[in-house]
Design a protein around this motif. Structure first.
Motif, PDB file in Angstrom:
ATOM      1  N   PRO A 103       0.801  -1.221   0.000  1.00 54.48           N
ATOM      2  CA  PRO A 103       0.000   0.000   0.000  1.00 54.48           C
ATOM      3  C   PRO A 103       0.838   1.278   0.000  1.00 54.48           C
ATOM      4  O   PRO A 103       0.465   2.260  -0.645  1.00 54.48           O
ATOM      5  N   TYR A 104       1.962   1.292   0.684  1.00 60.59           N
ATOM      6  CA  TYR A 104       2.774   2.503   0.717  1.00 60.59           C
ATOM      7  C   TYR A 104       3.448   2.769  -0.613  1.00 60.59           C
ATOM      8  O   TYR A 104       3.645   3.915  -0.997  1.00 60.59           O
ATOM      9  N   PHE A 105       3.808   1.734  -1.336  1.00 57.20           N
ATOM     10  CA  PHE A 105       4.373   1.882  -2.671  1.00 57.20           C
ATOM     11  C   PHE A 105       3.353   2.562  -3.583  1.00 57.20           C
ATOM     12  O   PHE A 105       3.661   3.531  -4.277  1.00 57.20           O
ATOM     13  N   VAL A 106       2.116   2.070  -3.557  1.00 59.44           N
ATOM     14  CA  VAL A 106       1.057   2.634  -4.393  1.00 59.44           C
ATOM     15  C   VAL A 106       0.757   4.072  -3.972  1.00 59.44           C
ATOM     16  O   VAL A 106       0.638   4.962  -4.822  1.00 59.44           O
ATOM     17  N   ALA A 111       0.935   9.921  -5.010  1.00 57.88           N
ATOM     18  CA  ALA A 111       1.160  11.265  -4.468  1.00 57.88           C
ATOM     19  C   ALA A 111       2.457  11.845  -5.030  1.00 57.88           C
ATOM     20  O   ALA A 111       2.464  12.498  -6.071  1.00 57.88           O
ATOM     21  N   ALA A 112       3.559  11.613  -4.355  1.00 54.64           N
ATOM     22  CA  ALA A 112       4.846  12.209  -4.739  1.00 54.64           C
ATOM     23  C   ALA A 112       5.312  11.735  -6.107  1.00 54.64           C
ATOM     24  O   ALA A 112       5.795  12.543  -6.919  1.00 54.64           O
ATOM     25  N   GLY A 113       5.186  10.458  -6.383  1.00 55.31           N
ATOM     26  CA  GLY A 113       5.649   9.921  -7.664  1.00 55.31           C
ATOM     27  C   GLY A 113       4.938  10.540  -8.851  1.00 55.31           C
ATOM     28  O   GLY A 113       5.547  10.843  -9.874  1.00 55.31           O
ATOM     29  N   THR A 114       3.628  10.736  -8.707  1.00 55.94           N
ATOM     30  CA  THR A 114       2.865  11.369  -9.784  1.00 55.94           C
ATOM     31  C   THR A 114       3.365  12.788 -10.028  1.00 55.94           C
ATOM     32  O   THR A 114       3.560  13.202 -11.177  1.00 55.94           O
ATOM     33  N   ALA A 115       3.580  13.535  -8.958  1.00 53.18           N
ATOM     34  CA  ALA A 115       4.067  14.909  -9.100  1.00 53.18           C
ATOM     35  C   ALA A 115       5.424  14.947  -9.795  1.00 53.18           C
ATOM     36  O   ALA A 115       5.651  15.769 -10.695  1.00 53.18           O
TER      37      ALA A 115
END
Length: 191
Positions: A103-106, A111-115
């Motif tokens: 869940p934390y990977f997703v 959040a941050a990865g998308t940005a």
């Protein structure tokens, strides 16, 4: 994924790290594509809760598999347990499962990865490609280092220490799975 990599590399050798990475990179590639087409904005909290519960159960199952493998070593030789484990735990699948169902990977990618990925996209497609390959080089280096050191360390440790390491990794996987399961509503609220 780290604990699964340690457990698998103890069972299958140092080359399993590359296979774990392939599974992990496959999941990330799908996530990268979904982010770039805009799917991250449509993930519901309910969907994330279901994903979290499935991920928790998978972590529990992987942990139990490692512990079962270690228990088998008390009555059989290590080589026999390795052949049993080879049938039950494929490193590529472990990379896929421990990535996709964490869940934390997703949440990080939503959040941050998308940005980060969208920021790179605004610069250019080449910036996205450079980011992805740089990220994968770091992931591969880490996973291979963990697998190699675990596998080589197996040759230097006693059978009891080897078994305790499998118990430890399996126990940590199960503990993380239980923690996520107990707190899955809090994980979903983090978005």
């Amino acid at each position: 994924m780290t604990f699964a990599t340690i457990g698998i590399s103890l069972e299958k050798g140092s080359r399993s790290g590359g296979s774990v990475f392939i599974g992990h990179a496959f999941v990330e590639l799908i996530i990268f594509i979904l982010i770039l087409v805009g799917i991250s904005s449509s993930i519901s909290e309910t969907m994330l809760s279901y994903l979290t519960m499935i991920g928790c159960l998978m972590m529990l199952i992987l942990g139990m598999m490692l512990i079962k493998s270690a228990k088998g070593d008390s009555t059989m030789e290590i080589l026999e347990s390795e052949s049993r484990m080879k049938l039950s735990l494929n490193p590529i699948y472990a990379g896929i499962l421990t990535s996709a169902l964490n869940p934390y990977f997703v949440i990080w990618w939503l959040a941050a990865g998308t940005a980060i990925l969208l920021h790179e996209y605004m610069i250019s497609v080449f910036a996205v490609i450079a980011f992805i390959f740089g990220h994968w080089i770091a992931d591969l280096g880490f996973i291979v280092a963990v697998a190699s050191s675990s596998s080589k360390g197996k040759e230097m440790i006693s059978k009891n220490t080897y078994k305790r390491t499998l118990y430890f990794c399996g126990g940590l996987l199960m503990t993380c799975g239980l923690w996520f399961l107990i707190n899955y509503n809090n994980v979903s609220a983090m978005i």
